[in-house]
Design a protein around this motif. Structure first.
Motif, mmCIF file in Angstrom:
data_model
loop_
_atom_site.group_PDB
_atom_site.id
_atom_site.type_symbol
_atom_site.label_atom_id
_atom_site.label_comp_id
_atom_site.label_asym_id
_atom_site.label_seq_id
_atom_site.Cartn_x
_atom_site.Cartn_y
_atom_site.Cartn_z
ATOM 1 N N ASP A 1 73.318 -27.418 74.285
ATOM 2 C CA ASP A 1 73.289 -28.133 73.512
ATOM 3 C C ASP A 1 72.358 -28.233 72.522
ATOM 4 O O ASP A 1 71.710 -27.390 72.568
ATOM 5 C CB ASP A 1 73.308 -29.816 74.199
ATOM 6 C CG ASP A 1 72.092 -29.788 75.214
ATOM 7 O OD1 ASP A 1 71.132 -29.100 74.762
ATOM 8 O OD2 ASP A 1 71.986 -30.436 76.034
ATOM 9 N N SER B 1 69.927 -30.372 68.979
ATOM 10 C CA SER B 1 69.888 -31.448 68.026
ATOM 11 C C SER B 1 69.169 -30.839 66.708
ATOM 12 O O SER B 1 68.343 -29.866 66.667
ATOM 13 C CB SER B 1 68.871 -32.661 68.749
ATOM 14 O OG SER B 1 67.704 -31.921 69.004
ATOM 15 N N CYS C 1 78.590 -35.070 59.956
ATOM 16 C CA CYS C 1 77.873 -35.187 61.240
ATOM 17 C C CYS C 1 78.197 -36.616 61.629
ATOM 18 O O CYS C 1 77.415 -37.552 61.532
ATOM 19 C CB CYS C 1 76.392 -34.945 61.115
ATOM 20 S SG CYS C 1 75.763 -33.093 61.044
ATOM 21 N N PRO D 1 79.564 -38.912 64.934
ATOM 22 C CA PRO D 1 79.965 -38.972 66.346
ATOM 23 C C PRO D 1 81.615 -38.431 66.713
ATOM 24 O O PRO D 1 82.343 -39.314 66.091
ATOM 25 C CB PRO D 1 79.546 -40.167 66.961
ATOM 26 C CG PRO D 1 78.473 -40.494 66.236
ATOM 27 C CD PRO D 1 78.964 -40.063 64.609
ATOM 28 N N THR E 1 77.524 -35.690 69.361
ATOM 29 C CA THR E 1 77.552 -36.509 70.445
ATOM 30 C C THR E 1 76.748 -38.000 69.907
ATOM 31 O O THR E 1 77.068 -39.086 70.316
ATOM 32 C CB THR E 1 76.716 -36.187 71.717
ATOM 33 O OG1 THR E 1 75.590 -35.575 71.505
ATOM 34 C CG2 THR E 1 77.780 -35.250 72.299
ATOM 35 N N SER E 2 75.849 -37.693 69.046
ATOM 36 C CA SER E 2 75.147 -39.159 68.569
ATOM 37 C C SER E 2 74.453 -38.865 67.181
ATOM 38 O O SER E 2 74.028 -37.636 66.741
ATOM 39 C CB SER E 2 74.056 -39.376 69.441
ATOM 40 O OG SER E 2 73.209 -38.869 69.530
ATOM 41 N N VAL E 3 74.527 -39.695 66.484
ATOM 42 C CA VAL E 3 73.736 -39.688 65.240
ATOM 43 C C VAL E 3 72.826 -41.110 65.120
ATOM 44 O O VAL E 3 73.205 -42.048 64.982
ATOM 45 C CB VAL E 3 74.454 -39.536 63.822
ATOM 46 C CG1 VAL E 3 73.782 -39.867 62.599
ATOM 47 C CG2 VAL E 3 75.495 -38.432 64.033
ATOM 48 N N SER E 4 71.568 -40.907 64.979
ATOM 49 C CA SER E 4 70.806 -42.110 64.717
ATOM 50 C C SER E 4 70.044 -41.940 63.281
ATOM 51 O O SER E 4 69.662 -40.723 62.966
ATOM 52 C CB SER E 4 69.632 -41.915 66.018
ATOM 53 O OG SER E 4 68.919 -41.134 65.910
ATOM 54 N N GLU F 1 68.539 -38.196 63.128
ATOM 55 C CA GLU F 1 68.705 -37.285 64.380
ATOM 56 C C GLU F 1 70.069 -36.979 64.793
ATOM 57 O O GLU F 1 70.744 -38.036 65.055
ATOM 58 C CB GLU F 1 67.938 -38.006 65.288
ATOM 59 C CG GLU F 1 67.815 -37.038 66.774
ATOM 60 C CD GLU F 1 66.786 -35.827 66.782
ATOM 61 O OE1 GLU F 1 66.989 -35.207 67.770
ATOM 62 O OE2 GLU F 1 66.159 -36.030 65.910
ATOM 63 N N VAL F 2 70.588 -35.841 64.765
ATOM 64 C CA VAL F 2 71.894 -35.443 65.040
ATOM 65 C C VAL F 2 71.961 -34.617 66.567
ATOM 66 O O VAL F 2 71.106 -33.682 66.466
ATOM 67 C CB VAL F 2 72.618 -34.760 63.779
ATOM 68 C CG1 VAL F 2 74.144 -34.110 64.370
ATOM 69 C CG2 VAL F 2 72.452 -35.258 62.592
ATOM 70 N N THR F 3 72.658 -35.376 67.280
ATOM 71 C CA THR F 3 72.944 -34.308 68.606
ATOM 72 C C THR F 3 74.133 -33.696 68.704
ATOM 73 O O THR F 3 75.177 -34.399 68.411
ATOM 74 C CB THR F 3 72.460 -35.050 69.923
ATOM 75 O OG1 THR F 3 73.482 -36.305 70.234
ATOM 76 C CG2 THR F 3 71.023 -35.508 69.797
ATOM 77 N N SER G 1 76.698 -31.282 71.491
ATOM 78 C CA SER G 1 77.068 -30.568 72.802
ATOM 79 C C SER G 1 77.988 -29.679 72.763
ATOM 80 O O SER G 1 79.226 -29.725 72.043
ATOM 81 C CB SER G 1 77.849 -31.852 73.545
ATOM 82 O OG SER G 1 78.105 -31.367 74.951
#
Length: 139
Positions: A61, A63, A79, A81, A108-111, A123-125, A127
């Motif tokens: 994984d 980020s 990017c 989710p 899996t996530s973008v904040s 922030e991009v994560t 998996s």
């Protein structure tokens, strides 16, 4: 032992059928490569108290931390989710022979974060789905 300055790093993404697009304004990135461990310990009347483990599935994984780009940056726009993208992490630059880490990953996530006295950050994560490949640039 040589060291590498992180300032030359880069992250690119590519949607299926698309072209490789750099994520703009990357400040930091992380790639984690892990192995699942299974406990194979059995009862032992001789009193040995150490556990026995065996390696199982591998996973990865990662980020990317970046400055949010309100100009609709093409890489940042991919990017979302749930999207599956091909991702390439470049730790030392973008020249022939430079190291790469690459694989397909699900976002899996973008904040997004903003404060009154700071920049808007994103922030991009990821998996990983499938193998993380270690390679070198061939350009």
């Amino acid at each position: 032992m040589s060291s590498q300055a992180g300032k030359e790093g880069k992250v690119t993404v590519r949607a299926s059928g698309g072209s490789e697009t750099a994520l703009a304004s990357v400040r930091a990135w992380t790639v984690n490569n892990t192995a699942e461990v299974l406990d194979a310990t059995v009862m032992n009347p001789s009193g040995v108290t150490y556990r026995t483990n065996i390696a199982s599935f591998l996973a990865w994984d990662g980020s990317a931390s970046l400055l949010w780009d309100n100009a609709a940056d093409a890489g940042q726009a991919l990017c979302v989710p749930g999207n599956t993208l091909s991702v390439v992490f470049y730790p030392e630059g973008f020249s022939a022979g430079d190291a790469t880490y690459s694989g397909d990953a699900i976002i899996t996530s973008v904040s997004r974060t903003a404060s009154y006295d700071g920049l808007v950050e994103m922030e991009v994560t990821f998996s990983g789905t499938g193998a993380l490949t270690t390679g070198t640039m061939s350009v």
